[in-house]
Design an enzyme around this catalytic site. Structure first.
Site, mmCIF file in Angstrom:
data_model
loop_
_atom_site.group_PDB
_atom_site.id
_atom_site.type_symbol
_atom_site.label_atom_id
_atom_site.label_comp_id
_atom_site.label_asym_id
_atom_site.label_seq_id
_atom_site.Cartn_x
_atom_site.Cartn_y
_atom_site.Cartn_z
ATOM 1 N N GLU A 231 0.883 -1.251 0.175
ATOM 2 C CA GLU A 231 0.150 -0.122 0.143
ATOM 3 C C GLU A 231 0.895 1.230 -0.119
ATOM 4 O OE1 GLU A 231 -3.695 -2.082 2.175
ATOM 5 O OE2 GLU A 231 -2.750 -0.546 3.383
ATOM 6 N N CYS B 55 3.790 8.571 0.379
ATOM 7 C CA CYS B 55 4.164 7.877 1.429
ATOM 8 C C CYS B 55 4.427 6.269 0.882
ATOM 9 C CB CYS B 55 3.336 7.694 2.734
ATOM 10 S SG CYS B 55 3.903 6.192 4.016
ATOM 11 N N CYS C 157 6.006 -6.945 7.094
ATOM 12 C CA CYS C 157 7.008 -6.342 8.056
ATOM 13 C C CYS C 157 7.427 -7.468 8.887
ATOM 14 C CB CYS C 157 6.954 -5.118 8.662
ATOM 15 S SG CYS C 157 8.046 -4.221 9.675
ATOM 16 N N CYS D 119 6.072 -4.483 15.737
ATOM 17 C CA CYS D 119 5.824 -3.687 16.696
ATOM 18 C C CYS D 119 4.248 -3.798 17.170
ATOM 19 C CB CYS D 119 5.790 -2.262 16.039
ATOM 20 S SG CYS D 119 7.474 -1.881 15.664
ATOM 21 N N CYS E 295 1.314 -1.359 15.287
ATOM 22 C CA CYS E 295 1.392 -1.321 13.746
ATOM 23 C C CYS E 295 0.605 -2.448 13.005
ATOM 24 C CB CYS E 295 2.828 -1.063 13.440
ATOM 25 S SG CYS E 295 2.875 -0.714 11.437
ATOM 26 N N CYS F 275 -0.908 6.415 9.570
ATOM 27 C CA CYS F 275 0.056 5.892 10.061
ATOM 28 C C CYS F 275 -0.031 4.463 10.557
ATOM 29 C CB CYS F 275 1.053 6.630 11.018
ATOM 30 S SG CYS F 275 1.458 8.228 10.530
HETATM 31 N N1 SAH Z 1 9.722 0.579 10.136
HETATM 32 C C1 SAH Z 1 9.488 1.813 9.929
HETATM 33 C C2 SAH Z 1 8.690 2.738 9.069
HETATM 34 C C3 SAH Z 1 7.319 2.390 9.101
HETATM 35 S S1 SAH Z 1 6.192 2.948 10.232
HETATM 36 C C4 SAH Z 1 9.569 2.481 11.437
HETATM 37 O O1 SAH Z 1 9.306 1.823 12.269
HETATM 38 O O2 SAH Z 1 9.778 3.717 11.334
HETATM 39 C C5 SAH Z 1 6.172 4.616 10.075
HETATM 40 C C6 SAH Z 1 5.524 5.273 11.391
HETATM 41 O O3 SAH Z 1 4.381 5.085 11.581
HETATM 42 C C7 SAH Z 1 6.502 5.110 12.423
HETATM 43 O O4 SAH Z 1 6.601 6.077 13.254
HETATM 44 C C8 SAH Z 1 5.484 4.029 13.166
HETATM 45 O O5 SAH Z 1 5.793 3.819 14.439
HETATM 46 C C9 SAH Z 1 4.343 4.644 12.939
HETATM 47 N N2 SAH Z 1 3.054 3.802 13.557
HETATM 48 C C10 SAH Z 1 2.936 2.805 13.439
HETATM 49 N N3 SAH Z 1 1.821 2.391 13.849
HETATM 50 C C11 SAH Z 1 1.196 3.262 14.424
HETATM 51 C C12 SAH Z 1 -0.503 3.456 14.749
HETATM 52 N N4 SAH Z 1 -1.156 2.646 15.237
HETATM 53 N N5 SAH Z 1 -0.485 4.794 15.025
HETATM 54 C C13 SAH Z 1 0.407 5.785 14.772
HETATM 55 N N6 SAH Z 1 1.622 5.747 14.181
HETATM 56 C C14 SAH Z 1 1.683 4.380 13.816
#
Ligand code: SAH
Length: 342
Positions: A91, A104, A111, A115, A118, A332
């Site tokens: 996406e 973006c 992935c 986390c 996410c 995000c």
């Molecule tokens: N793997 C990389 C890039 C992808 S995430 C990283 O971890 O930075 C891009 C951004 O979105 C990151 O700051 C991530 O932590 C944030 N993100 C992920 N899940 C989210 C959520 N549920 N709410 C808000 N931001 C989120």
């Protein structure tokens, strides 16, 4: 077969010479590929049929298409499901800001970072994207919006610093003046903290903005939501960040998801201020977006403003990220392989 759109300019030139074609054709081809962004030899007009036949014996184009497009009703955000030739999808998101058109993009299919908050990681990791597959996300969006993309954030699915060589090649091609010529300064790469590659990136001498997904002010708390921090610990992460800042002279961004009752108290704000004191940094506060499996809620606006004020009072630059495209799960952390089974 080699993918022609995966080749840097120098690699393309080498290949052209190897195939006994005149060297100047490399520049023409590179412009067709990365400036006019054609998808096949047929669309190229100033190269002879004979040359095209010769090239197409060894070189082919990366195939990609927009499988689905969702348009937000509350803002101008568009989410694209982009499909590659092995049927894997990623996406990508188009975000309209006052300062420009932002794409973006994803760096991996799925992935493996795991986390807690996410969506991109919930179905696991499938594979790395090639540099051409990252370029295609930009080219497809540009064609769809009929405007140029001016800014890029590598914040879609995947951990870009775990796909290091392809990311560096992508950056060099998108920045090439014979191609899109997008300034490195308008590109942000976000990482959850792959320390060895933060050092490597610092030494590349490319002036992109680096963003670190910090999300908690202590090792103990960080471990609870970012499994990667078991391997790459906070004190070492901060050392690599200091190195990045001193080597590049560029301000680093720290992303901090605001999760209700977890990391949004006044004492968290003070710990964060102390962690970042006297560093050339920016904190980007992100209200936690809804993810089905996560069971985490965003902090209230009141708590976010209070947190921000405490940071500012302690001399730390802080901004709150505006949420775009949440009605189409484009915000995000909401990107995922939802469409795999269709
Ligand atoms: N793997 C990389 C890039 C992808 S995430 C990283 O971890 O930075 C891009 C951004 O979105 C990151 O700051 C991530 O932590 C944030 N993100 C992920 N899940 C989210 C959520 N549920 N709410 C808000 N931001 C989120």
């Amino acid at each position: 077969m080699i993918k022609i759109d995966n080749l840097s300019f120098n690699e393309l030139e080498k290949k052209i010479i190897e195939l006994k074609e005149p060297k100047f054709k490399a520049k023409q081809l590179f412009e067709w590929l990365h400036n006019k962004t054609v998808d096949s030899f047929d669309e190229i007009s100033n190269i002879s049929k004979k040359t095209k036949e010769n090239l197409s014996k060894y070189l082919e184009f990366t195939e990609s298409s927009i499988d689905l497009k969702l348009e937000s009703k509350i803002d101008d955000t568009r989410k694209y499901v982009i499909k590659f030739e092995d049927s894997n999808i990623v996406e990508s998101v188009y975000l309209k800001y006052k300062y420009g058109n932002t794409a973006c993009i994803s760096s991996q299919v799925g992935c493996k970072m795991g986390c807690a908050f996410c969506a991109s990681t919930k179905n696991g990791y499938i594979r790395d994207l090639t540099s051409a597959e990252m370029l295609k996300q930009i080219y497809l969006i540009q064609k769809d919006i009929c405007e140029k993309i001016t800014n890029i954030v590598i914040m879609g699915s995947g951990e870009p610093l775990n796909n290091y060589n392809n990311i560096i090649k992508f950056l060099n091609i998108i920045n090439d003046e014979r191609g899109q010529n997008i300034s490195m300064r308008k590109i942000t790469l976000s990482t959850c903290g792959i320390i060895p590659n933060i050092y490597k990136l610092a030494d590349e001498n490319i002036p992109i903005t680096l963003a670190i997904s910090l999300h908690a002010p202590t090792q103990e708390k960080r471990e609870k939501i970012l499994p990667v921090s078991n391997k790459y610990k906070l004190p070492e992460l901060m050392k690599s960040c200091d190195y990045y800042i001193s080597k590049t002279g560029r301000r680093l961004t720290f992303e901090y998801i605001m999760i209700k009752g977890f990391n949004d108290s006044s004492s968290d704000a003070i710990l964060l201020s102390n962690l970042l004191k006297n560093k050339l940094v920016n904190v980007n506060l992100i209200p936690c977006n809804y993810v089905k499996e996560a069971n985490l809620s965003p902090s209230s606006n009141f708590d976010i403003e209070k947190f921000k004020k405490l940071l500012t009072q302690n001399g730390i630059n802080a901004t709150v990220r505006r949420e775009l495209g949440s009605d189409i799960n484009a915000a995000c952390g909401q990107l995922r392989n939802n469409f795999l089974k269709r």
